[in-house]
Design a protein around this motif. Structure first.
Motif, PDB file in Angstrom:
ATOM      1  N   LEU A 228     -11.437  29.645  35.158  1.00 64.02           N
ATOM      2  CA  LEU A 228     -10.747  30.280  34.043  1.00 64.02           C
ATOM      3  C   LEU A 228     -11.658  31.329  33.417  1.00 64.02           C
ATOM      4  CD1 LEU A 228      -9.201  27.180  32.220  1.00 64.02           C
ATOM      5  CD2 LEU A 228      -7.983  28.865  33.613  1.00 64.02           C
ATOM      6  N   ASN A 229     -11.124  32.533  33.226  1.00 60.54           N
ATOM      7  CA  ASN A 229     -11.831  33.629  32.570  1.00 60.54           C
ATOM      8  C   ASN A 229     -10.971  34.124  31.412  1.00 60.54           C
ATOM      9  OD1 ASN A 229     -12.421  33.867  35.618  1.00 60.54           O
ATOM     10  ND2 ASN A 229     -14.088  35.027  34.707  1.00 60.54           N
ATOM     11  N   HIS A 230     -11.581  34.856  30.508  1.00 60.97           N
ATOM     12  CA  HIS A 230     -10.844  35.531  29.439  1.00 60.97           C
ATOM     13  C   HIS A 230     -10.579  36.983  29.826  1.00 60.97           C
ATOM     14  CE1 HIS A 230     -10.579  32.501  26.348  1.00 60.97           C
ATOM     15  NE2 HIS A 230     -11.837  32.189  26.540  1.00 60.97           N
ATOM     16  N   ASP A 231     -10.177  37.211  31.059  1.00 63.21           N
ATOM     17  CA  ASP A 231      -9.878  38.568  31.536  1.00 63.21           C
ATOM     18  C   ASP A 231      -8.547  39.035  30.957  1.00 63.21           C
ATOM     19  OD1 ASP A 231     -12.141  38.480  33.095  1.00 63.21           O
ATOM     20  OD2 ASP A 231     -11.064  38.071  34.964  1.00 63.21           O
TER      21      ASP A 231
ATOM     22  N   TRP B 131      -6.000  34.082  29.200  1.00 60.67           N
ATOM     23  CA  TRP B 131      -6.811  33.387  30.207  1.00 60.67           C
ATOM     24  C   TRP B 131      -6.351  33.828  31.589  1.00 60.67           C
ATOM     25  CZ3 TRP B 131     -10.420  29.655  28.736  1.00 60.67           C
ATOM     26  CH2 TRP B 131     -10.354  29.236  27.403  1.00 60.67           C
ATOM     27  N   ARG B 132      -7.282  33.890  32.501  1.00 61.26           N
ATOM     28  CA  ARG B 132      -6.941  34.188  33.894  1.00 61.26           C
ATOM     29  C   ARG B 132      -7.389  33.026  34.763  1.00 61.26           C
ATOM     30  NH1 ARG B 132      -9.073  39.198  37.683  1.00 61.26           N
ATOM     31  NH2 ARG B 132      -7.734  38.701  39.481  1.00 61.26           N
ATOM     32  N   VAL B 133      -6.497  32.562  35.615  1.00 60.39           N
ATOM     33  CA  VAL B 133      -6.860  31.539  36.589  1.00 60.39           C
ATOM     34  C   VAL B 133      -7.141  32.235  37.910  1.00 60.39           C
ATOM     35  CG1 VAL B 133      -4.459  31.028  37.267  1.00 60.39           C
ATOM     36  CG2 VAL B 133      -6.253  29.301  37.608  1.00 60.39           C
ATOM     37  N   ARG B 134      -8.212  31.831  38.549  1.00 62.89           N
ATOM     38  CA  ARG B 134      -8.554  32.424  39.849  1.00 62.89           C
ATOM     39  C   ARG B 134      -9.377  31.426  40.662  1.00 62.89           C
ATOM     40  NH1 ARG B 134     -11.465  37.740  38.752  1.00 62.89           N
ATOM     41  NH2 ARG B 134     -11.247  37.846  40.991  1.00 62.89           N
TER      42      ARG B 134
ATOM     43  N   GLY C  43      -2.226  30.206  24.636  1.00 61.14           N
ATOM     44  CA  GLY C  43      -2.391  31.592  25.036  1.00 61.14           C
ATOM     45  C   GLY C  43      -1.634  31.900  26.304  1.00 61.14           C
ATOM     46  N   LEU C  44      -1.844  33.104  26.777  1.00 57.98           N
ATOM     47  CA  LEU C  44      -1.227  33.543  28.019  1.00 57.98           C
ATOM     48  C   LEU C  44      -2.150  33.190  29.177  1.00 57.98           C
ATOM     49  CD1 LEU C  44       1.123  35.326  29.263  1.00 57.98           C
ATOM     50  CD2 LEU C  44      -0.601  37.145  29.323  1.00 57.98           C
ATOM     51  N   LEU C  45      -1.621  32.523  30.170  1.00 57.82           N
ATOM     52  CA  LEU C  45      -2.365  32.241  31.401  1.00 57.82           C
ATOM     53  C   LEU C  45      -1.742  33.099  32.484  1.00 57.82           C
ATOM     54  CD1 LEU C  45      -4.434  30.621  33.058  1.00 57.82           C
ATOM     55  CD2 LEU C  45      -2.651  28.876  33.372  1.00 57.82           C
ATOM     56  N   TRP C  46      -2.570  33.862  33.166  1.00 58.16           N
ATOM     57  CA  TRP C  46      -2.068  34.738  34.218  1.00 58.16           C
ATOM     58  C   TRP C  46      -2.970  34.643  35.433  1.00 58.16           C
ATOM     59  CZ3 TRP C  46      -4.414  39.069  36.462  1.00 58.16           C
ATOM     60  CH2 TRP C  46      -5.608  39.483  35.885  1.00 58.16           C
TER      61      TRP C  46
ATOM     62  N   GLU D   1       2.485  34.771  35.357  1.00 56.04           N
ATOM     63  CA  GLU D   1       1.982  34.419  34.027  1.00 56.04           C
ATOM     64  C   GLU D   1       2.836  33.340  33.402  1.00 56.04           C
ATOM     65  OE1 GLU D   1       4.233  37.666  31.185  1.00 56.04           O
ATOM     66  OE2 GLU D   1       2.266  38.214  31.990  1.00 56.04           O
ATOM     67  N   MET D   2       2.230  32.627  32.457  1.00 58.85           N
ATOM     68  CA  MET D   2       2.962  31.659  31.655  1.00 58.85           C
ATOM     69  C   MET D   2       2.333  31.584  30.285  1.00 58.85           C
ATOM     70  SD  MET D   2       1.703  27.906  33.089  1.00 58.85           S
ATOM     71  CE  MET D   2       2.711  27.019  31.934  1.00 58.85           C
ATOM     72  N   LEU D   3       3.164  31.313  29.287  1.00 57.52           N
ATOM     73  CA  LEU D   3       2.699  31.157  27.912  1.00 57.52           C
ATOM     74  C   LEU D   3       2.461  29.677  27.663  1.00 57.52           C
ATOM     75  CD1 LEU D   3       2.023  32.620  25.299  1.00 57.52           C
ATOM     76  CD2 LEU D   3       4.417  32.316  24.619  1.00 57.52           C
ATOM     77  N   ILE D   4       1.284  29.356  27.179  1.00 60.03           N
ATOM     78  CA  ILE D   4       0.925  27.969  26.889  1.00 60.03           C
ATOM     79  C   ILE D   4       0.817  27.838  25.375  1.00 60.03           C
ATOM     80  CG2 ILE D   4      -0.798  26.152  27.172  1.00 60.03           C
ATOM     81  CD1 ILE D   4      -1.583  27.594  29.818  1.00 60.03           C
ATOM     82  N   LEU D   5       1.598  26.942  24.825  1.00 57.00           N
ATOM     83  CA  LEU D   5       1.571  26.727  23.391  1.00 57.00           C
ATOM     84  C   LEU D   5       0.650  25.572  23.048  1.00 57.00           C
ATOM     85  CD1 LEU D   5       5.402  27.083  22.736  1.00 57.00           C
ATOM     86  CD2 LEU D   5       3.627  28.836  22.528  1.00 57.00           C
ATOM     87  N   ARG D   6       0.163  25.600  21.868  1.00 60.63           N
ATOM     88  CA  ARG D   6      -0.723  24.533  21.370  1.00 60.63           C
ATOM     89  C   ARG D   6      -0.012  23.221  21.327  1.00 60.63           C
ATOM     90  NH1 ARG D   6      -4.653  24.872  16.285  1.00 60.63           N
ATOM     91  NH2 ARG D   6      -6.265  24.460  17.740  1.00 60.63           N
TER      92      ARG D   6
END
Length: 146
Positions: free
Chosen positions: A55-58, A69-72, A103-106, A141-146
């Motif tokens: 996970l990065n904050h790209d 957040w970026r998953v790679r 946040g947004l995970l992409w 992408e997907m939006l992740i809520l708290r």
């Protein structure tokens, strides 16, 4: 059998990436940009790392949403594939982001892995593109809520 999701160093990630991707011409050296500052998660089975994801904050190339957040580098050792370790790891990453405020995970998703990500709620764009090493991807992408 002890199966746990843990945070690991890049040194534990690289052998899994290399084993999973090198035969496909993807990330042959195992390194990805941003590895030095990323969060590396893994599934350990009986003490052995068998599945990894980073996970990065790209920033997203398609959305200005923050936080992002970026998953790679999601990879499972070939002899451990098909056992649900990737699912376990992605669930843990999503939970980690939710606990951190959401946040947004992409990600640039390998075409073959698109159904896996869609099953978690990723919205995947139709366009297919080749990465610098020629592997075919789609943006999701997907939006992740708290």
């Amino acid at each position: 059998m002890l199966c746990e999701v843990v945070t690991v160093s890049i040194d534990e990630v690289l052998p899994v990436r290399i084993a999973a991707f090198s035969d496909r011409g993807v990330s042959p050296g195992g390194h990805s940009p941003g590895d030095e500052t990323a969060i590396h998660n893994a599934v350990r089975v009986d003490g052995k790392v068998v599945c990894v994801g980073t996970l990065n904050h790209d920033p997203s190339p398609r959305s200005d949403y923050k936080p992002v957040w970026r998953v790679r580098g999601m990879a499972t050792l070939p002899e451990h594939q098909g056992r649900g370790y990737g699912r376990k790891l992605l669930r843990a990453c999503i939970q980690q982001i939710a606990q951190d405020g959401g946040g947004l995970l992409w990600g640039n998703l390998r075409v073959a892995a698109v159904p896996f990500y869609e099953s978690y709620g990723f919205a995947v764009h139709d366009d297919v593109f080749a990465s610098v090493n020629g592997a075919l991807h789609r943006y999701g992408e997907m939006l992740i809520l708290r």
